[in-house]
Design a protein around this motif. Structure first.
Motif, PDB file in Angstrom:
ATOM      1  N   GLN A 250      -0.058   2.742  -5.467  1.00 51.07           N
ATOM      2  CA  GLN A 250      -0.649   1.670  -5.960  1.00 51.07           C
ATOM      3  C   GLN A 250      -1.220   0.851  -5.235  1.00 51.07           C
ATOM      4  N   THR A 251      -0.406   0.389  -3.851  1.00 53.44           N
ATOM      5  CA  THR A 251      -0.811  -0.515  -2.956  1.00 53.44           C
ATOM      6  C   THR A 251      -2.067   0.074  -2.196  1.00 53.44           C
ATOM      7  N   LEU A 252      -2.007   1.224  -1.698  1.00 56.40           N
ATOM      8  CA  LEU A 252      -3.090   2.052  -0.805  1.00 56.40           C
ATOM      9  C   LEU A 252      -4.314   2.347  -1.614  1.00 56.40           C
ATOM     10  N   VAL A 253      -3.978   2.508  -3.022  1.00 57.01           N
ATOM     11  CA  VAL A 253      -5.437   2.575  -3.832  1.00 57.01           C
ATOM     12  C   VAL A 253      -6.159   1.331  -4.069  1.00 57.01           C
ATOM     13  N   GLU A 254      -5.223   0.396  -4.263  1.00 59.28           N
ATOM     14  CA  GLU A 254      -5.928  -0.878  -4.732  1.00 59.28           C
ATOM     15  C   GLU A 254      -6.429  -1.633  -3.432  1.00 59.28           C
ATOM     16  N   GLU A 255      -5.652  -1.540  -2.349  1.00 61.39           N
ATOM     17  CA  GLU A 255      -6.058  -2.440  -1.238  1.00 61.39           C
ATOM     18  C   GLU A 255      -7.198  -1.732  -0.280  1.00 61.39           C
ATOM     19  N   LEU A 256      -6.932  -0.327  -0.240  1.00 63.47           N
ATOM     20  CA  LEU A 256      -7.689   0.485   0.912  1.00 63.47           C
ATOM     21  C   LEU A 256      -8.472   1.659   0.202  1.00 63.47           C
ATOM     22  N   GLY A 257      -8.060   1.830  -1.229  1.00 61.51           N
ATOM     23  CA  GLY A 257      -8.954   2.914  -1.629  1.00 61.51           C
ATOM     24  C   GLY A 257      -8.714   4.183  -1.510  1.00 61.51           C
ATOM     25  N   ILE A 258      -7.426   4.442  -0.903  1.00 60.28           N
ATOM     26  CA  ILE A 258      -6.992   5.857  -0.548  1.00 60.28           C
ATOM     27  C   ILE A 258      -5.770   6.144  -0.933  1.00 60.28           C
ATOM     28  N   GLU A 259      -5.455   7.649  -0.774  1.00 58.62           N
ATOM     29  CA  GLU A 259      -4.195   8.116  -1.384  1.00 58.62           C
ATOM     30  C   GLU A 259      -3.212   8.260  -0.178  1.00 58.62           C
ATOM     31  N   PRO A 260      -1.991   8.229  -0.591  1.00 56.95           N
ATOM     32  CA  PRO A 260      -0.882   8.548   0.541  1.00 56.95           C
ATOM     33  C   PRO A 260      -1.353   9.566   1.292  1.00 56.95           C
ATOM     34  N   GLY A 261      -0.675   9.719   2.575  1.00 59.29           N
ATOM     35  CA  GLY A 261      -0.972  10.965   3.232  1.00 59.29           C
ATOM     36  C   GLY A 261      -0.119  12.250   2.949  1.00 59.29           C
ATOM     37  N   PRO A 262      -0.543  13.371   3.266  1.00 63.00           N
ATOM     38  CA  PRO A 262       0.287  14.543   3.034  1.00 63.00           C
ATOM     39  C   PRO A 262       1.644  14.836   3.129  1.00 63.00           C
TER      40      PRO A 262
ATOM     41  N   VAL B 237       9.436   4.056  -5.647  1.00 59.51           N
ATOM     42  CA  VAL B 237       8.809   3.878  -4.408  1.00 59.51           C
ATOM     43  C   VAL B 237       7.519   4.406  -4.060  1.00 59.51           C
ATOM     44  N   PHE B 238       7.370   5.769  -4.268  1.00 58.39           N
ATOM     45  CA  PHE B 238       6.068   6.365  -4.008  1.00 58.39           C
ATOM     46  C   PHE B 238       5.115   5.909  -5.040  1.00 58.39           C
ATOM     47  N   THR B 239       5.247   5.590  -6.299  1.00 56.57           N
ATOM     48  CA  THR B 239       4.307   4.953  -7.228  1.00 56.57           C
ATOM     49  C   THR B 239       3.956   3.724  -6.771  1.00 56.57           C
ATOM     50  N   THR B 240       4.774   2.779  -6.147  1.00 54.25           N
ATOM     51  CA  THR B 240       4.547   1.580  -5.709  1.00 54.25           C
ATOM     52  C   THR B 240       3.311   1.690  -4.495  1.00 54.25           C
TER      53      THR B 240
ATOM     54  N   ASP C   2      -7.359  10.681   7.221  1.00 53.23           N
ATOM     55  CA  ASP C   2      -8.625  10.470   7.016  1.00 53.23           C
ATOM     56  C   ASP C   2      -9.458  10.925   8.118  1.00 53.23           C
ATOM     57  N   PRO C   3     -10.840  11.523   8.155  1.00 54.46           N
ATOM     58  CA  PRO C   3     -11.413  11.550   9.334  1.00 54.46           C
ATOM     59  C   PRO C   3     -11.922  10.494  10.028  1.00 54.46           C
ATOM     60  N   GLY C   4     -11.809  10.743  11.312  1.00 49.20           N
ATOM     61  CA  GLY C   4     -12.186   9.365  12.111  1.00 49.20           C
ATOM     62  C   GLY C   4     -10.851   8.544  12.070  1.00 49.20           C
ATOM     63  N   HIS C   5      -9.867   8.713  11.458  1.00 52.82           N
ATOM     64  CA  HIS C   5      -8.515   7.742  11.762  1.00 52.82           C
ATOM     65  C   HIS C   5      -7.896   8.168  13.055  1.00 52.82           C
ATOM     66  N   ASP C   6      -7.677   7.449  13.906  1.00 51.42           N
ATOM     67  CA  ASP C   6      -7.234   7.967  15.380  1.00 51.42           C
ATOM     68  C   ASP C   6      -5.855   7.355  15.451  1.00 51.42           C
TER      69      ASP C   6
ATOM     70  N   GLU D 220       8.097  -5.724   3.164  1.00 53.14           N
ATOM     71  CA  GLU D 220       7.545  -6.693   4.606  1.00 53.14           C
ATOM     72  C   GLU D 220       6.266  -5.864   5.011  1.00 53.14           C
ATOM     73  N   HIS D 221       6.461  -4.294   5.158  1.00 56.87           N
ATOM     74  CA  HIS D 221       5.517  -3.586   5.493  1.00 56.87           C
ATOM     75  C   HIS D 221       4.805  -2.870   4.035  1.00 56.87           C
ATOM     76  N   ARG D 222       4.258  -3.316   3.605  1.00 51.63           N
ATOM     77  CA  ARG D 222       3.744  -2.678   2.240  1.00 51.63           C
ATOM     78  C   ARG D 222       2.734  -1.406   2.499  1.00 51.63           C
ATOM     79  N   MET D 223       2.413  -1.280   3.577  1.00 51.84           N
ATOM     80  CA  MET D 223       1.477   0.066   3.619  1.00 51.84           C
ATOM     81  C   MET D 223       1.928   0.825   4.754  1.00 51.84           C
ATOM     82  N   HIS D 224       3.077   0.480   4.966  1.00 47.59           N
ATOM     83  CA  HIS D 224       3.747   1.542   6.184  1.00 47.59           C
ATOM     84  C   HIS D 224       4.435   2.674   5.501  1.00 47.59           C
ATOM     85  N   GLU D 225       3.558   3.900   5.547  1.00 51.90           N
ATOM     86  CA  GLU D 225       4.182   4.893   4.883  1.00 51.90           C
ATOM     87  C   GLU D 225       5.602   5.539   5.434  1.00 51.90           C
ATOM     88  N   GLU D 226       5.777   5.689   6.643  1.00 54.65           N
ATOM     89  CA  GLU D 226       7.141   5.901   7.200  1.00 54.65           C
ATOM     90  C   GLU D 226       8.306   5.442   6.724  1.00 54.65           C
TER      91      GLU D 226
END
Length: 899
Positions: A232-244, A226-229, A291-295, A199-205
């Motif tokens: 892939q979602t974050l890179v394809e849809e947002l162009g970012i990597e998972p967080g630290p 799960v991490f691979t999926t 990412d810088p600027g993310h609040d 349901e929450h495809r980009m919710h890292e927690e």
């Protein structure tokens, strides 16, 4: 009677049905009624302005009958509430300026229950009571029946609240899962977490929780998938990597970390060193975990695998990183320079504080300065928020802060003791400092650090503390705020989080922006909230925003957008005070806006002047009152908050008694010799209205009398109120004075016949009352009408008895007006020398009155008479200044017309 908004709107009766059946819902069927009730419930026990309700009902184009229609809706709702609770339902919805207030008990609204359970569950989690945390969060989540007010149309208020509550529900769900993972319930959680990540495809927690649960079930490959999926979602849809945090957890699963397999296990690796914790000079945002600027909230999923929650154990790097620079930081040139100087010159172990009223931008200034002094702190800069509820937990204890600092400096164990290596040269920014007790235990261990404190009050008692007091923006800074309202603040893109459209065209004019800033008290938080409100409503112009802000009763309602609420921020400071301080703050709202002293405060507070001065100092320490060498004042938005709290918390009889004391004090002061200033006159007008509203008729008259010829913008309305007050207390002399004042206004507005009627009425009433002075002043008014009409003979006949009556002692102001009129008559009939003599008398009388404006007028007239007659301005020419700033053109050329 109970209400439900966590799902479709629900209203149930006060008593359970006797037959044991389900209590019927009294929720209104009409959509508009649900909107009004839903908005009042979301702001339960707060006054919701009529403007806010109209915006919610008709976001785009309210009808002309919007206010009347809203009143009909409220009437229907009162009937509905009475049906649900015949004893007290109707009284729950009350009219309270500038709108309506719905009284709701703490246990009568599911949203309030949810927030209470969520708060208690959050606290239990922070103290590692995982069983209690899980149970409390389960109970909180069980209250939800669907999306917030799912059967009700959403306007701006409902939409913002729905988003906020939905985020809170997600937070409760996250914390419940976190607690259950600590309890070893990973097998039971797998299915639920698989549904959540779908349901929450980009919710890292949620993804990292699922990774931990699968790993503990022995399903390492699935956890990695799960991490691979997620990646892939974050890179394809947002162009970012998972967080630290997600990446670290992925590495630990790859390495088969045995500590991760145990419920509640801690990280096995070494503590984070400075390079992973501190924002170093080279790249301030490199280690924030985002990412810088993310609040948004930094990823916290690693808590499920790295030990208990943040603040109770290992320190997540993101929690100590210096926030990114504010993209729309504006002004504060002097304060920045001073704070930078103090930090650069501070010795190791030194303390510098930024203090000021809520919303003044203290944290923004501290962060901006911390970025600017990066080169002076080569070992980095840390940022910690000590406020309860800030970030992900309660305020850390001194021991927890020291533990974080030790980890930051790369050394395990306790803080360095005598003989040990000194701590690194770093800057520690501590936000939300409540008092010196939050800081004093840390100082011995911070020998190599400079501490920058952000606090509302000065944390007195700290050795060597230097401080910078932050107030509202200065007027010259407010004139440069146009960029905030056009999305082009300074040179930083995306001010207020809203990018300016490429073809946005010219922004609002500087005059409108300056007015908005003044209406916001030049308070940075309020001005930026107003700008965000404008950006969120494309159909508004800056002029519309300014018009809404002019309404004092609804101004704080306008200064609320998304999760930023200026009223809430100001309330935090108010509620942190003691009961006597809060009461004093409320009563001071009865004073007119502007500066005041201990004398005026003593009247409001019913104290002696020394006691009032002490109370003012206490409020100044709490930043609820601004103090300088010229006196005290309530900052504009705090004054409006005080007005609200006075109406909500003080009994009417207390308010009336305090209003009477204040009005009497100002009336007594205004009776002293000297002309009232423009600001003072505006205060008298406001107090006259207050006195009239409280039924203090005599004081209404006295305060209006004290205006002494000053003409407010709504002068006719002011004097009409005073005339009515004089009639109510049967004071004929006062009625005559108010009629004369209204006559002078009518004459200035060139309504000559009305002026003659009013002056004649004043003369008649004065003679009936036996008031010789007031009768003479009415004769002066009639004489000026005749002189204006060219009937000099009749004017002279009226002025002669008036001058005689006004020659008696104690009638200086009336004598001045009569002498001024006589000087103008002399100019028309007798020549310049005679006029000069009468203007000379005016100068002497103005000096006796200590009225500088009248003195300057008399001097200007005398100077004009000393010049040779010629075309231009001044007595004796074609234009005559008949009163200060009021001119008559060529009076001799005006034909006589009978009155």
């Amino acid at each position: 009677m109970r209400f439900g908004i966590l799902g479709p709107l629900e209203v149930t009766g006060a008593a359970a049905p006797a037959d044991g059946h389900r209590e019927p819902s009294y929720a209104p069927q009409a959509a508009k009624l649900r909107v009004v009730l839903g908005t009042l419930l979301l702001r339960a026990n707060e006054v919701v302005s009529v403007e806010s309700l109209i915006d919610e009902l008709w976001p785009d184009a309210p009808p002309r009958t919007a206010t009347t229609t809203l009143q009909v809706y409220v009437s229907h709702l009162r009937k509905t509430l009475q049906s649900a609770d015949p004893e007290g339902g109707r009284e729950a919805l009350v009219t309270r300026r500038p709108g309506y207030l719905l009284r709701v008990g703490a246990d009568a609204l599911d949203a309030l229950d949810f927030e209470d359970l969520y708060r208690r569950g959050h606290q239990a989690l922070q103290t590692s009571d995982f069983a209690a945390a899980a149970e409390l969060h389960r109970r909180a989540l069980a209250l939800w029946r669907g999306p917030v007010l799912s059967d009700t149309p959403h306007g701006p208020v409902l939409e913002g609240a729905a988003v906020r509550l939905a985020e809170a529900r997600t937070g409760a769900l996250d914390e419940r899962i976190r607690a259950e993972l600590h309890l070893g319930l990973h097998r039971e959680l797998v299915a639920e977490l698989q549904e959540l990540v779908a349901e929450h495809r980009m919710h890292e927690e949620f993804h990292t929780h699922l990774m931990v649960a699968l790993y503990r079930c022995g399903r390492q490959a699935e956890a990695l998938r799960v991490f691979t999926t997620l990646r892939q979602t974050l890179v394809e849809e947002l162009g970012i990597e998972p967080g630290p945090s997600s990446s670290r957890l992925h590495r630990r699963i790859l390495e088969g970390d045995p500590a991760l397999a145990r419920a509640g296990g801690r990280a096995a690796g070494p503590p984070a060193g400075p390079s992973t914790v501190l924002a170093g000079p080279a790249d301030p945002a490199a280690v924030t975990g985002r990412d810088p600027g993310h609040d948004g909230r930094p990823p916290a999923a690693a808590d499920t695998g790295f030990g208990p929650v943040a603040g109770a154990g290992d320190w997540s790097p993101a929690l100590g990183a210096l926030p990114a620079a504010d993209p729309c930081f504006t002004g504060r040139t002097e304060e920045l320079a001073e704070l930078e100087r103090l930090l650069r010159s501070a010795p190791a172990g030194g303390c510098v504080a930024v203090t000021g009223m809520p919303g003044a931008g203290k944290t923004a200034l501290a962060v901006e300065t911390a970025h600017r002094v990066a080169d002076a702190f080569p070992d980095g800069r840390l940022f910690l928020d000590l406020r309860a509820g800030a970030g992900s937990g309660p305020p850390p204890s001194a021991g927890a802060v020291l533990d974080r600092l030790v980890r930051a400096s790369g050394g395990p164990g306790a803080a360095p003791s005598d003989g040990a290596a000194a701590a690194p040269r770093l800057l520690l920014v501590l936000d939300g400092v409540g008092s010196e007790t939050d800081v004093r235990p840390l100082l011995p261990a911070l020998r190599g650090a400079v501490v920058l404190l952000v606090a509302r009050r000065v944390p007195a008692g700290l050795p060597g503390l230097r401080s910078v007091l932050l107030g509202p923006w200065r007027p010259d800074e407010a004139q440069r705020l146009t960029g905030l309202f056009s999305g082009r603040a300074g040179t930083r893109a995306g001010a207020l989080g809203v990018a300016a459209a490429p073809d946005a065209g010219p922004g609002p004019g500087p005059d409108t922006v300056a007015e908005i800033a003044e209406l916001c008290g030049r308070l940075p938080l309020a001005v930026r909230t107003a700008a965000a409100q404008l950006a969120a409503r494309p159909h508004w112009t800056a002029a519309v925003l300014a018009d809404r802000l002019r309404d004092e009763g609804g101004r704080l309602d306008v200064l609320r957008t998304g999760d930023v609420d200026v009223r809430s921020r100001l309330l935090d400071a108010y509620e942190a005070c003691s009961d006597p301080q809060r009461r004093a703050f409320r009563l001071l709202s009865l004073l007119p806006p502007g500066r005041f002293g201990a004398r005026q405060a003593a009247a409001a507070l019913d104290l002696t002047e020394p006691q009032a001065a002490t109370a003012l100092e206490a409020l100044a320490d709490e930043r609820l009152v601004a103090v300088d060498r010229d006196g005290c004042r309530l900052p504009e938005l705090l004054r409006l908050l005080a007005v609200e709290r006075l109406a909500l918390e003080e009994p009417p009889e207390v308010v009336r008694a305090a209003a009477e004391r204040v009005c009497r004090s100002y009336a007594d002061a205004a009776a002293e010799p000297g002309r009232v200033s423009d600001a003072g006159a505006r205060g008298l007008v406001r107090l006259a209205r207050t006195a009239y509203g409280a039924g203090l008729w005599t004081l209404t008259v006295r305060l209006t009398d004290a205006l002494a010829g000053w003409v407010p913008d709504d002068a006719e309305a002011v004097y009409a109120l005073a005339l009515d007050a004089a009639r109510r207390c049967a004071d004929r002399s006062a009625q005559a004075r108010m009629l004369r004042a209204l006559g002078e206004l009518a004459w200035q507005y060139r309504r000559v016949e009305r002026a003659d009627e009013l002056f004649s009425g004043a003369l008649e009433l004065a003679r009936e009352a036996g008031d010789e002075e007031e009768a003479a002043r009415a004769l002066v008014g009639l004489a000026e009408l005749r002189l204006d009409a060219g009937d000099s003979a009749r004017a002279a006949a009226l002025l002669e008895p008036a001058l005689a009556a006004l020659s008696a002692p104690g009638r200086t102001r009336g004598r001045y007006e009569a002498s001024r009129a006589r000087a103008l008559l002399a100019l028309a009939l007798e020549g310049r020398e005679s006029a000069r003599a009468w203007f000379g008398e005016c100068l002497e009388l103005a000096g006796a009155l200590r009225d500088q404006r009248l003195e300057v007028y008399a001097l200007r007239s005398l100077r004009a008479l000393s010049l040779p007659p010629r075309g231009g301005s001044g007595p004796g020419s074609r234009a005559v200044e008949i009163r200060p700033g009021l001119w008559r053109i060529d009076p001799a050329a005006v034909p006589a017309r009978p009155l």
